[in-house]
Design a protein around this motif. Structure first.
Motif, PDB file in Angstrom:
ATOM      1  N   ALA A  31       0.960  -1.340  -0.037  1.00  0.00           N
ATOM      2  CA  ALA A  31      -0.017  -0.001  -0.054  1.00  0.00           C
ATOM      3  C   ALA A  31       0.885   1.088  -0.014  1.00  0.00           C
ATOM      4  O   ALA A  31       2.086   1.440   0.563  1.00  0.00           O
ATOM      5  N   MET A  32       0.544   2.132  -0.831  1.00  0.00           N
ATOM      6  CA  MET A  32       1.086   3.522  -0.869  1.00  0.00           C
ATOM      7  C   MET A  32       0.335   4.797  -0.716  1.00  0.00           C
ATOM      8  O   MET A  32      -0.865   4.538  -1.373  1.00  0.00           O
ATOM      9  N   TYR A  33       0.640   5.908  -0.308  1.00  0.00           N
ATOM     10  CA  TYR A  33      -0.164   6.828  -0.079  1.00  0.00           C
ATOM     11  C   TYR A  33       0.428   8.134  -0.517  1.00  0.00           C
ATOM     12  O   TYR A  33       1.631   8.469  -0.193  1.00  0.00           O
ATOM     13  N   TRP A  34      -0.339   9.155  -0.699  1.00  0.00           N
ATOM     14  CA  TRP A  34       0.230  10.560  -0.988  1.00  0.00           C
ATOM     15  C   TRP A  34      -0.548  11.507   0.208  1.00  0.00           C
ATOM     16  O   TRP A  34      -1.762  11.372   0.347  1.00  0.00           O
ATOM     17  N   ASN A  70       3.705  -0.012 -10.114  1.00  0.00           N
ATOM     18  CA  ASN A  70       3.961  -1.301  -9.263  1.00  0.00           C
ATOM     19  C   ASN A  70       3.848  -0.947  -7.694  1.00  0.00           C
ATOM     20  O   ASN A  70       4.059   0.252  -7.273  1.00  0.00           O
ATOM     21  N   SER A  71       3.921  -1.958  -7.113  1.00  0.00           N
ATOM     22  CA  SER A  71       3.889  -1.525  -5.444  1.00  0.00           C
ATOM     23  C   SER A  71       4.904  -0.968  -4.835  1.00  0.00           C
ATOM     24  O   SER A  71       4.924  -0.563  -3.858  1.00  0.00           O
ATOM     25  N   SER A  72       6.049  -0.753  -5.728  1.00  0.00           N
ATOM     26  CA  SER A  72       7.150  -0.027  -5.027  1.00  0.00           C
ATOM     27  C   SER A  72       7.076   1.286  -5.526  1.00  0.00           C
ATOM     28  O   SER A  72       8.126   2.178  -4.811  1.00  0.00           O
ATOM     29  N   CYS A  91       4.961  10.895   0.939  1.00  0.00           N
ATOM     30  CA  CYS A  91       4.492   9.783   0.288  1.00  0.00           C
ATOM     31  C   CYS A  91       4.839   8.606   1.646  1.00  0.00           C
ATOM     32  O   CYS A  91       5.499   8.887   2.463  1.00  0.00           O
ATOM     33  N   ALA A  92       3.848   7.850   1.771  1.00  0.00           N
ATOM     34  CA  ALA A  92       3.887   6.579   2.640  1.00  0.00           C
ATOM     35  C   ALA A  92       3.546   5.330   2.087  1.00  0.00           C
ATOM     36  O   ALA A  92       3.008   5.165   1.174  1.00  0.00           O
ATOM     37  N   SER A  93       4.287   4.283   2.896  1.00  0.00           N
ATOM     38  CA  SER A  93       3.829   2.934   2.387  1.00  0.00           C
ATOM     39  C   SER A  93       3.420   2.346   3.917  1.00  0.00           C
ATOM     40  O   SER A  93       3.835   2.511   4.958  1.00  0.00           O
ATOM     41  N   GLY A  99      -6.749  -3.674   8.388  1.00  0.00           N
ATOM     42  CA  GLY A  99      -6.489  -4.114   9.674  1.00  0.00           C
ATOM     43  C   GLY A  99      -6.339  -2.980  10.775  1.00  0.00           C
ATOM     44  O   GLY A  99      -6.423  -3.002  11.964  1.00  0.00           O
ATOM     45  N   GLY A 100      -5.898  -1.878  10.436  1.00  0.00           N
ATOM     46  CA  GLY A 100      -5.996  -0.596  11.225  1.00  0.00           C
ATOM     47  C   GLY A 100      -4.898  -0.574  12.054  1.00  0.00           C
ATOM     48  O   GLY A 100      -4.611   0.343  13.222  1.00  0.00           O
ATOM     49  N   TYR A 101      -3.986  -1.303  12.105  1.00  0.00           N
ATOM     50  CA  TYR A 101      -2.824  -1.430  13.163  1.00  0.00           C
ATOM     51  C   TYR A 101      -1.502  -1.477  12.462  1.00  0.00           C
ATOM     52  O   TYR A 101      -0.469  -1.520  12.912  1.00  0.00           O
ATOM     53  N   ASN A 102      -1.325  -1.495  10.959  1.00  0.00           N
ATOM     54  CA  ASN A 102      -0.153  -1.416  10.263  1.00  0.00           C
ATOM     55  C   ASN A 102       0.586  -0.079  10.392  1.00  0.00           C
ATOM     56  O   ASN A 102      -0.188   0.811   9.984  1.00  0.00           O
ATOM     57  N   GLU A 103       1.697   0.121  10.659  1.00  0.00           N
ATOM     58  CA  GLU A 103       2.306   1.254  10.717  1.00  0.00           C
ATOM     59  C   GLU A 103       2.728   1.595   9.357  1.00  0.00           C
ATOM     60  O   GLU A 103       2.786   0.964   8.438  1.00  0.00           O
ATOM     61  N   GLN A 104       2.643   3.078   9.309  1.00  0.00           N
ATOM     62  CA  GLN A 104       2.796   3.780   7.820  1.00  0.00           C
ATOM     63  C   GLN A 104       4.363   4.506   8.084  1.00  0.00           C
ATOM     64  O   GLN A 104       4.585   4.846   9.234  1.00  0.00           O
ATOM     65  N   PHE A 105       5.160   4.161   7.018  1.00  0.00           N
ATOM     66  CA  PHE A 105       6.650   4.761   6.901  1.00  0.00           C
ATOM     67  C   PHE A 105       6.556   5.812   5.735  1.00  0.00           C
ATOM     68  O   PHE A 105       5.836   5.688   4.799  1.00  0.00           O
ATOM     69  N   PHE A 106       6.690   6.940   6.180  1.00  0.00           N
ATOM     70  CA  PHE A 106       6.855   8.302   5.344  1.00  0.00           C
ATOM     71  C   PHE A 106       8.239   8.546   4.890  1.00  0.00           C
ATOM     72  O   PHE A 106       9.268   8.258   5.390  1.00  0.00           O
ATOM     73  N   GLY A 107       8.196   8.890   3.633  1.00  0.00           N
ATOM     74  CA  GLY A 107       9.176   9.696   3.009  1.00  0.00           C
ATOM     75  C   GLY A 107       9.709  11.181   3.524  1.00  0.00           C
ATOM     76  O   GLY A 107       8.790  11.366   4.493  1.00  0.00           O
ATOM     77  N   PRO A 108      10.717  11.491   3.220  1.00  0.00           N
ATOM     78  CA  PRO A 108      11.152  12.829   3.653  1.00  0.00           C
ATOM     79  C   PRO A 108      10.107  13.831   3.121  1.00  0.00           C
ATOM     80  O   PRO A 108      10.355  15.359   3.577  1.00  0.00           O
ATOM     81  N   GLY A 109       9.627  13.717   2.104  1.00  0.00           N
ATOM     82  CA  GLY A 109       8.707  14.734   1.330  1.00  0.00           C
ATOM     83  C   GLY A 109       9.173  15.656   0.379  1.00  0.00           C
ATOM     84  O   GLY A 109      10.785  15.463   0.122  1.00  0.00           O
TER      85      GLY A 109
END
Lengths: 115, 113
Positions: A31-34, A70-72, A91-93, A99-109
């Motif tokens: 999963a990836m996010y903006w 792709n997922s990356s 951006c985050a992944s 699940g509601g419990y997986n942490e998101q990892f953020f980029g520096p922006g």
């Protein structure tokens, strides 16, 4: 490289330009996010992708166009932006979207300035 | 996502404990309590999360009230590098829940040397 990387780190563009922001994650996530962070406003979600499919568009104007080949990798294509679009784009992944419990990892922006 | 309420700012001295409060009176039974922090000029980073029981990790401890309507993030010995905006976020783990993070304004923590 590890974690979530974003390029460029800084971008200045005119209102008639077309540019793209790039995000890459090396965590094996699906999963990836903006997110957008404007001055004096809370971080706000823009788009969510899960296994390359867009699952959420938070009423984002069409001048922002995401792409997830792709997922990356995740891109944010920008065209005919307005000065009020100047902000920090993050951006985050995460492992996946459930699940509601997986942490998101953020980029520096990417610090975007629209002139 | 249910809303949370945090103080706008807090101050601490270096090497002293810090207790950052969060109220979430409308929390549902399937909501996880997450904490993230954002250091200056960086993206947010995960700190800790919990559901019902208190949690400890290398960064912090999370104390959750018995009725789950409030929680406290505890930094045991604040350092200057802990100066950041701390966000308390609820995330639904039930059916239909998602990984979406809804950020509020958070608490800006200042650590004095």
């Amino acid at each position: 490289e590890t974690g979530v990387t974003q390029t460029p780190r800084h971008l200045v563009m005119g209102m008639t330009n077309k540019k793209s922001l790039k995000c890459e994650q090396h965590l094996g996530h699906n999963a990836m996010y903006w997110y957008k962070q404007s001055a004096k406003k809370p971080l706000e979600l823009m788009f969510v992708y899960n296994f390359k499919e867009q699952t959420e568009n938070n009423s984002v104007p069409s001048r922002f166009s995401p792409e997830c080949p792709n997922s990356s990798h995740l891109f944010l294509h920008l065209h005919t932006l307005q000065p009020e679009d100047s902000a920090l784009y993050l951006c985050a992944s995460s492992l996946n979207i459930a699940g509601g419990y997986n942490e998101q990892f953020f980029g520096p922006g990417t610090r975007l300035t629209v002139l | 996502d249910a809303k949370t309420t945090q103080p706008n700012s807090m101050e601490s001295n270096e090497e002293e404990p810090v207790h950052l409060p969060c109220n979430h009176s409308t929390i549902s039974g399937t909501d996880y309590i997450h904490w993230y922090r954002q250091l200056p000029s960086q993206g947010p980073e995960y700190v800790i999360h919990g559901l019902t029981s208190n949690v400890n990790n290398r960064m912090a401890s999370l104390a959750i009230a018995e009725d789950r309507k409030s929680s406290t993030l505890i930094l045991h010995r604040a350092t200057l590098r802990d100066a950041a905006v701390y966000y308390c976020i609820l995330r639904d783990s039930g059916q239909g829940g998602s990984e979406k993070l809804v950020f509020g304004k958070g608490t800006k923590l200042t650590v004095n040397p």
